[in-house]
Design an enzyme around this catalytic site. Structure first.
Site, mmCIF file in Angstrom:
data_model
loop_
_atom_site.group_PDB
_atom_site.id
_atom_site.type_symbol
_atom_site.label_atom_id
_atom_site.label_comp_id
_atom_site.label_asym_id
_atom_site.label_seq_id
_atom_site.Cartn_x
_atom_site.Cartn_y
_atom_site.Cartn_z
ATOM 1 N N ARG A 1 89.932 5.443 53.311
ATOM 2 C CA ARG A 1 89.568 4.021 53.269
ATOM 3 C C ARG A 1 90.671 3.199 52.603
ATOM 4 O O ARG A 1 90.834 2.015 52.869
ATOM 5 C CB ARG A 1 88.219 3.831 52.555
ATOM 6 C CG ARG A 1 87.778 2.377 52.450
ATOM 7 C CD ARG A 1 86.268 2.207 52.297
ATOM 8 N NE ARG A 1 85.696 3.117 51.329
ATOM 9 C CZ ARG A 1 85.752 2.987 50.000
ATOM 10 N NH1 ARG A 1 86.367 1.950 49.467
ATOM 11 N NH2 ARG A 1 85.190 3.871 49.212
ATOM 12 N N TYR B 1 87.911 -17.983 67.852
ATOM 13 C CA TYR B 1 87.150 -16.823 68.320
ATOM 14 C C TYR B 1 85.760 -16.918 67.689
ATOM 15 O O TYR B 1 85.620 -17.292 66.517
ATOM 16 C CB TYR B 1 87.873 -15.551 67.882
ATOM 17 C CG TYR B 1 87.211 -14.301 68.374
ATOM 18 C CD1 TYR B 1 87.322 -13.918 69.705
ATOM 19 C CD2 TYR B 1 86.465 -13.497 67.515
ATOM 20 C CE1 TYR B 1 86.709 -12.767 70.158
ATOM 21 C CE2 TYR B 1 85.850 -12.349 67.965
ATOM 22 C CZ TYR B 1 85.980 -11.992 69.294
ATOM 23 O OH TYR B 1 85.364 -10.856 69.747
HETATM 24 C C1 LIG Z 1 88.833 -10.058 70.005
HETATM 25 C C2 LIG Z 1 89.318 -11.090 69.082
HETATM 26 C C3 LIG Z 1 89.000 -11.042 67.720
HETATM 27 C C4 LIG Z 1 88.103 -9.982 67.139
HETATM 28 O O1 LIG Z 1 88.671 -8.718 67.237
HETATM 29 P P1 LIG Z 1 87.811 -7.356 67.244
HETATM 30 O O2 LIG Z 1 88.857 -6.321 67.356
HETATM 31 O O3 LIG Z 1 86.891 -7.431 68.428
HETATM 32 O O4 LIG Z 1 87.056 -7.334 65.969
HETATM 33 C C5 LIG Z 1 89.528 -12.026 66.898
HETATM 34 N N1 LIG Z 1 90.299 -13.014 67.381
HETATM 35 C C6 LIG Z 1 90.607 -13.099 68.690
HETATM 36 C C7 LIG Z 1 91.455 -14.227 69.157
HETATM 37 C C8 LIG Z 1 90.125 -12.150 69.583
HETATM 38 O O5 LIG Z 1 90.428 -12.251 70.875
#
Ligand SMILES: *Cc1c(COP(=O)(O)O)cnc(C)c1O
Length: 396
Positions: free
Chosen positions: A62, A115
């Protein structure tokens, strides 16, 4: 271990050789996977050193792992930062970064478009912990400037951003932020370090969902934080408590994905630009949103801060929800699935993502028209992708 020798390499070489120190030591031409949750010490002195060193690669997974260390070295070199810290997901990277850097009483500036899960941190989580958040229209620099308060601690950026691939002027925001020592964080997922390097223009922390281009094969969920050693150690301290850890196997798959990133980005950029131009010529398509097209309202800015424009194209079909559904369902080469930036093309009927949660009226207010499609272009031959779109448009 960090010799910085690879900084003289070009990206194509860097992704293969930035971690050569580890390769020399391990002797394996392919990296070893350290499938161990914990690591042994010779004596109390060594144990104390392991326990007391931030990001130690051999203490407890971790806290760090030798495979993480190799990924971190390549990512730091790709983004041009001192160091990097790999996490179990993109959201793990974003949540750890924000929670490490802000406290109750601080003020944060974010974009109107982020996002979805990042927007949730801004709209719901931070206010619960006494952090005020102002969201601003990301295409207007004056909006950032006007939002700054004496207690502004952090500005969160993301460019290009869903759903219409709006661009944020990274250099201009940094200029505004530096007047008051505000930390600037940028989500560089939609660009990749091959297309855009936010740290070069002064962004303090660059975060990625490595689930997308960096892993590149739609198989792992991962994230990465690229920044200075000082900030990385601070973020790592929070990250170890949040526990968004990447498994050694997934770190190995990410390492494998990174080896071909420059090659994949080259094809993705050229395929996507060609497909965006092709879509713009189709009479059944109302509008195409792609930063690489001269019709994109911020095309000049995109050209200034990006080397390529990435996989994601958004477009509106001339038709209603059902026609858009027929089009998306008729596509044979792009899979109807979320995510982006992998080897094979994916497509999403944007309104369908929200159908369960929002009424048609709410979708309209949120700027999600019923006829919107998001297409992530993969490595297929461009002529096959074009032919597939033509046959699906006949289903309208
Ligand atoms: C997919 C995505 C995330 C989140 O990533 P995960 O790996 O799914 O947790 C954050 N920001 C953007 C722009 C994304 O496309």
């Amino acid at each position: 271990m960090n010799t910085n020798k690879s900084q003289t390499y070009n990206n194509e070489t860097l992704v293969l050789h930035a971690d050569q120190e580890w390769a020399k030591k391990e002797k394996g031409v392919s990296p070893a996977i350290y499938y161990s949750a914990t690591f042994s010490a010779e004596d109390s002195a060594e144990f104390a050193e392991m326990a007391g060193t931030p990001l130690h690669p051999r203490y407890y997974t971790r806290y760090g792992n030798p495979v993480h260390e190799r990924v971190n070295k390549i990512m730091a070199d790709l983004e041009g930062t001192e160091t990097a810290l790999v996490t179990g997901s993109g959201m793990g990277a974003i949540a750890s970064t924000i929670l490490a850097l802000v406290s109750a009483g601080d003020h944060v500036i974010a974009q109107t478009r982020h996002y979805m899960s990042t927007a949730k941190i801004m709209d719901e989580m931070l206010p619960r912990f006494g952090v005020e958040v102002t969201v601003v229209e990301q295409s207007e620099i004056s909006a950032f400037e006007e939002a700054i308060r004496p207690n502004t601690k952090l500005i969160m950026l993301e460019t290009p951003a869903n759903p219409t691939l709006v661009i944020t002027d990274l250099e201009a925001v940094v200029k505004v932020a530096k007047k008051q020592n505000i930390i600037v964080v940028a989500d560089n997922t939609f660009a990749s370090p091959l297309n855009q390097r936010p740290h070069d223009v002064g962004v303090d922390v660059v975060v990625h969902s490595a689930t997308k281009y960096l892993g590149g094969h739609h198989d792992i969920t991962a994230g990465v934080i690229c920044t200075s050693t000082k900030l990385a150690e601070k973020i790592w301290d929070t990250h170890t408590s949040i526990g968004s850890v990447l498994s050694p196997m997934d770190a190995w798959l990410l390492l494998r994905g990174l080896r071909t990133l420059p090659l994949r980005m080259e094809r993705i950029n050229s395929n996507a630009l060609a497909l965006a131009e092709f879509l713009e010529e189709q009479p059944e398509i109302e509008k195409v949103y792609y930063p690489g097209l001269p019709s994109h309202p911020q095309h000049e800015l995109a050209k200034k801060q990006m080397k390529g424009f990435g996989a994601v194209i958004a477009f509106a079909i001339k038709g209603d929800y059902n026609a858009t559904n027929r089009f998306v369902s008729a596509l044979k080469l792009s899979t109807n699935a979320v995510s982006l930036g992998g080897v094979d093309s994916l497509v999403v009927h944007t309104a369908a993502m929200w159908e369960g949660a929002l009424t048609e009226e709410q979708m309209k207010t949120a700027g999600i028209p019923a006829n919107f499609v998001r297409y992530s272009v993969g490595l297929e031959h461009i002529e096959d992708l074009q032919a597939d779109i033509i046959q699906a448009l006949r289903e309208l």
